[in-house]
Design a protein around this motif. Structure first.
Motif, PDB file in Angstrom:
ATOM      1  N   GLU A   1      37.647  29.070  37.930  1.00 48.17           N
ATOM      2  CA  GLU A   1      36.778  30.226  38.154  1.00 48.17           C
ATOM      3  C   GLU A   1      37.539  31.537  37.954  1.00 48.17           C
ATOM      4  O   GLU A   1      37.037  32.475  37.312  1.00 48.17           O
TER       5      GLU A   1
ATOM      6  N   SER B   1      40.204  31.947  36.126  1.00 44.49           N
ATOM      7  CA  SER B   1      40.523  32.052  34.693  1.00 44.49           C
ATOM      8  C   SER B   1      39.322  32.572  33.913  1.00 44.49           C
ATOM      9  O   SER B   1      39.460  33.423  33.022  1.00 44.49           O
ATOM     10  N   ASN B   2      38.125  32.076  34.251  1.00 45.55           N
ATOM     11  CA  ASN B   2      36.906  32.545  33.579  1.00 45.55           C
ATOM     12  C   ASN B   2      36.658  34.026  33.859  1.00 45.55           C
ATOM     13  O   ASN B   2      36.256  34.786  32.968  1.00 45.55           O
ATOM     14  N   GLN B   3      36.891  34.436  35.106  1.00 42.04           N
ATOM     15  CA  GLN B   3      36.711  35.847  35.461  1.00 42.04           C
ATOM     16  C   GLN B   3      37.678  36.738  34.676  1.00 42.04           C
ATOM     17  O   GLN B   3      37.300  37.819  34.206  1.00 42.04           O
TER      18      GLN B   3
ATOM     19  N   TYR C   1      39.040  36.035  31.768  1.00 40.60           N
ATOM     20  CA  TYR C   1      38.610  36.029  30.364  1.00 40.60           C
ATOM     21  C   TYR C   1      37.436  36.985  30.155  1.00 40.60           C
ATOM     22  O   TYR C   1      37.411  37.769  29.190  1.00 40.60           O
ATOM     23  N   GLU C   2      36.450  36.932  31.055  1.00 39.92           N
ATOM     24  CA  GLU C   2      35.279  37.810  30.936  1.00 39.92           C
ATOM     25  C   GLU C   2      35.671  39.279  31.075  1.00 39.92           C
ATOM     26  O   GLU C   2      35.101  40.150  30.408  1.00 39.92           O
TER      27      GLU C   2
END
Length: 228
Positions: A89, A91-93, A95-96
């Motif tokens: 989660e 890592s996704n944040q 990236y976004e």
């Protein structure tokens, strides 16, 4: 239009908090890695003891098999999975966050390029307008158009053609000139006066047999000039 420096300053200001946000996410991921490592080490130790053939290993195996140890092992595995989900989660944040700033940069660059193109178009329009308003030397566009029209329809000289031939050759849409009010034919001369209403005259109608030297004015314009 904003300057290139202004665009850069605005963009840098908008991403000023990005390093702090990214560092925070990376620090949390690192902390979760550390916690996961501790739990994994604990499980690996239990596994090694379970597989050992020494008395102490057998004792550890017996402890692992009891209900309390089994429940603890399940909790450890569940905790590792939760840590993994949190890291994904984060890592996704991250990236976004980076992707959002990249899209913003693309948008700002597109706006900047559009304004540059519009400014260039405005310059071209102004230049074209100035060029169009500047008087050109030589014959006017109306004169050139008139000459083109005269070239398209060949009218025989009245001296060399009969009245029936003239009637057949004359286009009803052909413009008329001279004090005689007839169409263009033979040799003609243009009055040099800018205010001349007729402009073009047949040689024979104004008593000319050859082009005069210097500027030439029609009879009406000559009278007007003499009265000034």
């Amino acid at each position: 239009m904003q300057g290139q420096g202004t665009y850069l300053e605005n963009y840098l200001e908008s991403i000023s908090t990005a390093p702090t946000e990214l560092n925070r996410s990376l620090a949390l991921i690192k902390e979760l890695d550390y916690r996961s490592g501790e739990v994994v080490d604990k499980i690996e130790t239990l596994k090694a003891n379970l597989l050992a053939t020494t008395p102490s290993g057998r004792k550890a195996a017996q402890e692992l098999l009891n209900e309390k140890s089994s429940k603890s092992l399940k909790n450890d595995i569940k905790m590792i999975l939760e840590y993994a989900d949190e890291k994904v989660e984060l890592s996704n944040q991250s990236y976004e966050l980076i992707d959002r700033y990249i899209r913003k940069l693309d948008t700002e660059l597109k706006k900047f390029e559009t304004e540059i193109e519009e400014a260039e178009d405005d310059k071209k329009k102004k230049k074209s307008s100035i060029t169009a308003d500047t008087p050109k030397k030589g014959k006017s566009s109306s004169t050139l158009s008139r000459k083109k029209s005269q070239a398209e329809i060949v009218i025989p000289d009245p001296k060399m053609a009969s009245s029936s031939e003239l009637d057949m050759a004359i286009d009803p849409n052909e413009p008329t000139y001279c004090i005689c009010g007839r169409v263009s034919f033979g040799e003609m001369i243009e009055c040099e006066s800018s205010g001349c209403k007729i402009e073009w005259f047949h040689f024979e109608c104004v008593g000319l047999t050859q082009p005069p030297k210097g500027k030439w004015y029609c009879p009406d314009c000559t009278k007007k000039r003499s009265l000034k």
